[in-house]
Design an enzyme around this catalytic site. Structure first.
Site, short mmCIF file in Angstrom:
data_model
loop_
_atom_site.label_atom_id
_atom_site.label_comp_id
_atom_site.label_asym_id
_atom_site.label_seq_id
_atom_site.Cartn_x
_atom_site.Cartn_y
_atom_site.Cartn_z
N GLY A 7 6.04 6.92 -9.45
CA GLY A 7 5.84 6.29 -8.25
C GLY A 7 4.41 6.76 -7.32
O GLY A 7 4.54 7.69 -6.57
N THR A 8 3.29 6.22 -8.00
CA THR A 8 2.02 6.82 -7.48
C THR A 8 0.91 5.69 -7.89
O THR A 8 1.50 4.60 -8.53
CB THR A 8 1.67 7.97 -8.25
OG1 THR A 8 0.67 8.46 -7.66
CG2 THR A 8 1.43 8.05 -9.76
N THR A 9 -0.26 6.19 -7.57
CA THR A 9 -1.29 5.14 -7.98
C THR A 9 -2.47 5.93 -8.38
O THR A 9 -3.04 6.85 -7.65
CB THR A 9 -1.82 4.21 -6.74
OG1 THR A 9 -0.78 3.45 -6.21
CG2 THR A 9 -3.04 3.21 -7.23
#
EC number: 3.4.25.1
Length: 210
Positions: A7-9
Site C-alpha cells: 500500500g504505497t507508491t
C-alpha cells in the site's frame, strides 16, 4: 507490527545520465493511516539509492544491510560497487530466504558507468528497466510513465514526470498519500534529496495538489 504491505507508491526512472527516484510518505496498517511521514527513499551509497514497499522492519533491515555492504566494498576496493552488482547481491539474499521471505518490493537505482533502475521482488527476482514502480499505486504510475516518458528527457522534465506520476497514484489509491519524497543520482555529484520547498514549488507550477 507496522505494515506498509504494497500500500504505497514508489517510482524510479532514468533521464539521460540521471536517475530520479520518488515515493509517497504514507504508511498504512490495513485501512488505518499509521504514519504520514514514513521514509521510503534511502541513500545506500554515494551514487545509489533504494525505495521500499512492504513490511517496515523487513525493509529497514535490508536498507541497513545494503548500506553496510556497499560501504565495505568501497573501503576495500577504493571504488563504488557497480549498481548491477548491488542489485544482484540484494536479489541473491532475498532468494536465499524465499521460503521465509522478507515481505518487500524494492527499487535499486544508481549510476556507475551509466544509469540503472532495478525492480526486485520478495523472492529475489530482479529486472532492470528504464523505469519501474512498485506498490498499490503502481498501475496509475505506469499509466503516466507510458504516456509521457522519453528516454533522453532532461533532468527537470524527469523530476516533473515523477511528481506527476506519484500525484496520479495519490489521487486514486487510498493507501498512497501525503508528502512526496524525491531524490536524484547525478553522475557527477552523486545522490541528493530534493527539499520539501522545491517539491512544493514544482507541485504549484504543475498545478497539482499535495
Amino acid at each position: 507490527m507496522e505494515v506498509l504491505k504494497t500500500g504505497t507508491t514508489t517510482v524510479g526512472i532514468t533521464a539521460g545520465d540521471y536517475v530520479i527516484m520518488g515515493t509517497d510518505s504514507r504508511a498504512t496498517m490495513e485501512n488505518f493511516i499509521s504514519n504520514k511521514n514514513a521514509q521510503k527513499l534511502y541513500q545506500i551509497d554515494n551514487y545509489a539509492a533504494m525505495t521500499i514497499a512492504g513490511l517496515v522492519g523487513d525493509a529497514q533491515v535490508l536498507v541497513r544491510y545494503m548500506k553496510a555492504e556497499m560501504e565495505l566494498y568501497r573501503v576495500q576496493r577504493k571504488v563504488s560497487m557497480p549498481i548491477d552488482a548491488a542489485a544482484t547481491l540484494l536479489s541473491n539474499m532475498l532468494n536465499q530466504t524465499k521460503f521465509y521471505p522478507y515481505m518487500v518490493q524494492l527499487l535499486v537505482g544508481g549510476y556507475d558507468t551509466k544509469p540503472h533502475i532495478f525492480s526486485i521482488d520478495a523472492a529475489g527476482g530482479s529486472v532492470e528497466d528504464i523505469y519501474a514502480s512498485t506498490g498499490s499505486g503502481s498501475p496509475f504510475v505506469y499509466g503516466v510513465l507510458e504516456a509521457e516518458y522519453q528516454k533522453n528527457m532532461s533532468l527537470d522534465d524527469g523530476i516533473n514526470l515523477v511528481i506527476k506520476a506519484i500525484s496520479a497514484a495519490k489521487q486514486r489509491d487510498s493507501a498512497s498519500g501525503n508528502m512526496l519524497q524525491l531524490g536524484v543520482v547525478d553522475p557527477k555529484k552523486g545522490f541528493y534529496y530534493l527539499s520539501e520547498d522545491e517539491i512544493l514549488s514544482r507541485l504549484k507550477k504543475l498545478k497539482l495538489q499535495l
